[in-house]
Design a protein around this motif. Structure first.
Motif, PDB file in Angstrom:
ATOM      1  N   MET A   1       0.815  -1.191   0.000  1.00  0.00           N
ATOM      2  CA  MET A   1       0.000   0.000   0.000  1.00  0.00           C
ATOM      3  C   MET A   1       0.857   1.253   0.000  1.00  0.00           C
ATOM      4  SD  MET A   1      -3.002  -1.268   2.598  1.00  0.00           S
ATOM      5  CE  MET A   1      -3.710   0.325   2.738  1.00  0.00           C
ATOM      6  N   TRP A   2       1.902   1.268   0.829  1.00  0.00           N
ATOM      7  CA  TRP A   2       2.820   2.396   0.894  1.00  0.00           C
ATOM      8  C   TRP A   2       4.227   1.876   0.670  1.00  0.00           C
ATOM      9  CZ3 TRP A   2      -0.548   1.603   5.170  1.00  0.00           C
ATOM     10  CH2 TRP A   2      -1.689   2.407   5.127  1.00  0.00           C
ATOM     11  N   PRO A   3       4.641   1.655  -0.571  1.00  0.00           N
ATOM     12  CA  PRO A   3       5.916   0.979  -0.826  1.00  0.00           C
ATOM     13  C   PRO A   3       7.131   1.770  -0.365  1.00  0.00           C
ATOM     14  CG  PRO A   3       4.981   1.796  -2.863  1.00  0.00           C
ATOM     15  CD  PRO A   3       3.946   2.007  -1.793  1.00  0.00           C
ATOM     16  N   ASN A   4       7.072   3.075  -0.331  1.00  0.00           N
ATOM     17  CA  ASN A   4       8.252   3.855   0.035  1.00  0.00           C
ATOM     18  C   ASN A   4       8.300   4.186   1.520  1.00  0.00           C
ATOM     19  OD1 ASN A   4       9.089   3.888  -2.638  1.00  0.00           O
ATOM     20  ND2 ASN A   4       7.876   5.702  -3.088  1.00  0.00           N
ATOM     21  N   GLN A   5       7.146   4.339   2.163  1.00  0.00           N
ATOM     22  CA  GLN A   5       7.142   4.759   3.557  1.00  0.00           C
ATOM     23  C   GLN A   5       7.540   3.647   4.520  1.00  0.00           C
ATOM     24  OE1 GLN A   5       3.185   6.231   4.018  1.00  0.00           O
ATOM     25  NE2 GLN A   5       3.764   8.316   3.507  1.00  0.00           N
ATOM     26  N   PHE A   6       7.115   2.434   4.252  1.00  0.00           N
ATOM     27  CA  PHE A   6       7.362   1.351   5.199  1.00  0.00           C
ATOM     28  C   PHE A   6       8.340   0.319   4.669  1.00  0.00           C
ATOM     29  CE2 PHE A   6       3.220   3.056   6.459  1.00  0.00           C
ATOM     30  CZ  PHE A   6       3.537   3.397   7.761  1.00  0.00           C
ATOM     31  N   SER A   7       9.276   0.758   3.828  1.00  0.00           N
ATOM     32  CA  SER A   7      10.288  -0.167   3.330  1.00  0.00           C
ATOM     33  C   SER A   7      11.532  -0.160   4.212  1.00  0.00           C
ATOM     34  CB  SER A   7      10.659   0.184   1.891  1.00  0.00           C
ATOM     35  OG  SER A   7      11.221   1.474   1.837  1.00  0.00           O
ATOM     36  N   GLN A   8      11.610   0.756   5.158  1.00  0.00           N
ATOM     37  CA  GLN A   8      12.738   0.830   6.086  1.00  0.00           C
ATOM     38  C   GLN A   8      12.354   0.200   7.423  1.00  0.00           C
ATOM     39  OE1 GLN A   8      15.711   2.030   5.099  1.00  0.00           O
ATOM     40  NE2 GLN A   8      14.779   2.305   3.096  1.00  0.00           N
ATOM     41  N   ALA A   9      13.350  -0.153   8.221  1.00  0.00           N
ATOM     42  CA  ALA A   9      13.100  -0.838   9.492  1.00  0.00           C
ATOM     43  C   ALA A   9      12.550   0.109  10.558  1.00  0.00           C
ATOM     44  CB  ALA A   9      14.380  -1.495   9.994  1.00  0.00           C
ATOM     45  N   ARG A  10      13.024   1.337  10.609  1.00  0.00           N
ATOM     46  CA  ARG A  10      12.620   2.242  11.688  1.00  0.00           C
ATOM     47  C   ARG A  10      11.126   2.552  11.689  1.00  0.00           C
ATOM     48  NH1 ARG A  10      15.526   7.882  13.396  1.00  0.00           N
ATOM     49  NH2 ARG A  10      14.300   8.176  15.271  1.00  0.00           N
ATOM     50  N   PRO A  11      10.510   2.930  10.544  1.00  0.00           N
ATOM     51  CA  PRO A  11       9.058   3.155  10.584  1.00  0.00           C
ATOM     52  C   PRO A  11       8.278   1.889  10.932  1.00  0.00           C
ATOM     53  CG  PRO A  11       9.981   4.106   8.591  1.00  0.00           C
ATOM     54  CD  PRO A  11      11.060   3.312   9.249  1.00  0.00           C
ATOM     55  N   ASN A  12       8.801   0.732  10.572  1.00  0.00           N
ATOM     56  CA  ASN A  12       8.132  -0.520  10.906  1.00  0.00           C
ATOM     57  C   ASN A  12       8.200  -0.816  12.392  1.00  0.00           C
ATOM     58  OD1 ASN A  12       6.943  -2.018   8.624  1.00  0.00           O
ATOM     59  ND2 ASN A  12       8.905  -1.502   7.723  1.00  0.00           N
ATOM     60  N   ILE A  13       9.321  -0.501  13.022  1.00  0.00           N
ATOM     61  CA  ILE A  13       9.426  -0.688  14.468  1.00  0.00           C
ATOM     62  C   ILE A  13       8.437   0.232  15.176  1.00  0.00           C
ATOM     63  CG2 ILE A  13      10.928  -0.377  16.470  1.00  0.00           C
ATOM     64  CD1 ILE A  13      13.268  -1.177  14.630  1.00  0.00           C
ATOM     65  N   ILE A  14       8.344   1.476  14.719  1.00  0.00           N
ATOM     66  CA  ILE A  14       7.417   2.436  15.322  1.00  0.00           C
ATOM     67  C   ILE A  14       5.974   1.992  15.113  1.00  0.00           C
ATOM     68  CG2 ILE A  14       6.571   4.812  15.183  1.00  0.00           C
ATOM     69  CD1 ILE A  14       9.496   5.615  14.522  1.00  0.00           C
ATOM     70  N   LEU A  15       5.635   1.590  13.888  1.00  0.00           N
ATOM     71  CA  LEU A  15       4.270   1.142  13.598  1.00  0.00           C
ATOM     72  C   LEU A  15       3.909  -0.102  14.398  1.00  0.00           C
ATOM     73  CD1 LEU A  15       1.701   1.494  11.847  1.00  0.00           C
ATOM     74  CD2 LEU A  15       2.782  -0.044  10.210  1.00  0.00           C
ATOM     75  N   GLY A  16       4.803  -1.067  14.450  1.00  0.00           N
ATOM     76  CA  GLY A  16       4.546  -2.286  15.221  1.00  0.00           C
ATOM     77  C   GLY A  16       4.418  -2.001  16.706  1.00  0.00           C
ATOM     78  N   GLY A  17       5.273  -1.133  17.212  1.00  0.00           N
ATOM     79  CA  GLY A  17       5.217  -0.784  18.631  1.00  0.00           C
ATOM     80  C   GLY A  17       3.946  -0.045  18.996  1.00  0.00           C
ATOM     81  N   LEU A  18       3.543   0.900  18.171  1.00  0.00           N
ATOM     82  CA  LEU A  18       2.319   1.660  18.453  1.00  0.00           C
ATOM     83  C   LEU A  18       1.074   0.789  18.329  1.00  0.00           C
ATOM     84  CD1 LEU A  18       3.049   5.103  16.770  1.00  0.00           C
ATOM     85  CD2 LEU A  18       3.005   4.548  19.205  1.00  0.00           C
ATOM     86  N   THR A  19       1.066  -0.108  17.363  1.00  0.00           N
ATOM     87  CA  THR A  19      -0.072  -1.014  17.212  1.00  0.00           C
ATOM     88  C   THR A  19      -0.200  -1.930  18.422  1.00  0.00           C
ATOM     89  OG1 THR A  19       0.202  -0.986  14.814  1.00  0.00           O
ATOM     90  CG2 THR A  19      -1.099  -2.781  15.747  1.00  0.00           C
ATOM     91  N   THR A  20       0.904  -2.501  18.835  1.00  0.00           N
ATOM     92  CA  THR A  20       0.906  -3.395  19.983  1.00  0.00           C
ATOM     93  C   THR A  20       0.557  -2.642  21.261  1.00  0.00           C
ATOM     94  OG1 THR A  20       2.551  -4.774  18.918  1.00  0.00           O
ATOM     95  CG2 THR A  20       2.317  -5.019  21.281  1.00  0.00           C
ATOM     96  N   LEU A  21       1.110  -1.450  21.423  1.00  0.00           N
ATOM     97  CA  LEU A  21       0.807  -0.647  22.604  1.00  0.00           C
ATOM     98  C   LEU A  21      -0.673  -0.273  22.639  1.00  0.00           C
ATOM     99  CD1 LEU A  21       1.968   0.770  25.095  1.00  0.00           C
ATOM    100  CD2 LEU A  21       2.342   2.775  23.649  1.00  0.00           C
ATOM    101  N   GLY A  22      -1.238   0.031  21.483  1.00  0.00           N
ATOM    102  CA  GLY A  22      -2.658   0.362  21.419  1.00  0.00           C
ATOM    103  C   GLY A  22      -3.531  -0.816  21.822  1.00  0.00           C
ATOM    104  N   ILE A  23      -3.204  -1.998  21.354  1.00  0.00           N
ATOM    105  CA  ILE A  23      -3.983  -3.192  21.711  1.00  0.00           C
ATOM    106  C   ILE A  23      -3.856  -3.484  23.201  1.00  0.00           C
ATOM    107  CG2 ILE A  23      -4.102  -5.703  21.410  1.00  0.00           C
ATOM    108  CD1 ILE A  23      -3.342  -5.177  18.448  1.00  0.00           C
ATOM    109  N   GLU A  24      -2.656  -3.402  23.742  1.00  0.00           N
ATOM    110  CA  GLU A  24      -2.462  -3.662  25.166  1.00  0.00           C
ATOM    111  C   GLU A  24      -3.156  -2.608  26.030  1.00  0.00           C
ATOM    112  OE1 GLU A  24      -1.058  -6.324  26.688  1.00  0.00           O
ATOM    113  OE2 GLU A  24      -0.806  -7.214  24.709  1.00  0.00           O
ATOM    114  N   THR A  25      -3.145  -1.353  25.597  1.00  0.00           N
ATOM    115  CA  THR A  25      -3.829  -0.299  26.332  1.00  0.00           C
ATOM    116  C   THR A  25      -5.336  -0.508  26.294  1.00  0.00           C
ATOM    117  OG1 THR A  25      -2.050   1.229  25.787  1.00  0.00           O
ATOM    118  CG2 THR A  25      -4.110   2.195  26.544  1.00  0.00           C
ATOM    119  N   LEU A  26      -5.857  -0.945  25.159  1.00  0.00           N
ATOM    120  CA  LEU A  26      -7.282  -1.258  25.054  1.00  0.00           C
ATOM    121  C   LEU A  26      -7.650  -2.399  26.000  1.00  0.00           C
ATOM    122  CD1 LEU A  26      -9.934  -0.641  23.566  1.00  0.00           C
ATOM    123  CD2 LEU A  26      -9.240  -2.324  21.871  1.00  0.00           C
TER     124      LEU A  26
END
Length: 76
Positions: free
Chosen positions: A1-26
Motif C-alpha cells: 500500500m505504501w511501498p516507500n514509507q514502510f520499506s525501512q526498518a525504523r518506521p516498521n518498528i514504530i508502527l509495530g510498537g504503536l499497534t501493539t501498545l494500542g492493543i495492550e492499552t485497550l
C-alpha cells in the motif's frame, strides 16, 4: 500500500510498537471497566514487536530472493 514509507526498518518498528501498545492499552481499559478479563502484559508487548520484526525480516528476504517490485501487490 505504501511501498516507500514502510520499506525501512525504523518506521516498521514504530508502527509495530504503536499497534501493539494500542492493543495492550485497550485491554487495560477493558479490564478497568469490567468489559473483559484481559490484562496488560509487558511480555506480550515485547514479543509482539519481536514477531513484527521477524515478519519484516522475512518480507525483506523474500523480496530480495524473488525480486518483487514494490507495486506487485497493488490492484490494477
Amino acid at each position: 500500500m505504501w511501498p516507500n514509507q514502510f520499506s525501512q526498518a525504523r518506521p516498521n518498528i514504530i508502527l509495530g510498537g504503536l499497534t501493539t501498545l494500542g492493543i495492550e492499552t485497550l485491554q487495560l481499559l477493558m479490564s478497568f471497566f469490567y468489559l473483559g478479563n484481559r490484562t496488560f502484559d509487558v511480555n506480550d508487548l515485547i514479543l509482539n514487536i519481536v514477531g513484527y520484526l521477524i515478519g519484516f525480516g522475512l518480507y525483506k528476504i523474500s523480496k530480495s530472493i524473488f525480486k518483487l517490485s514494490p507495486d506487485v501487490f497493488q490492484i490494477l
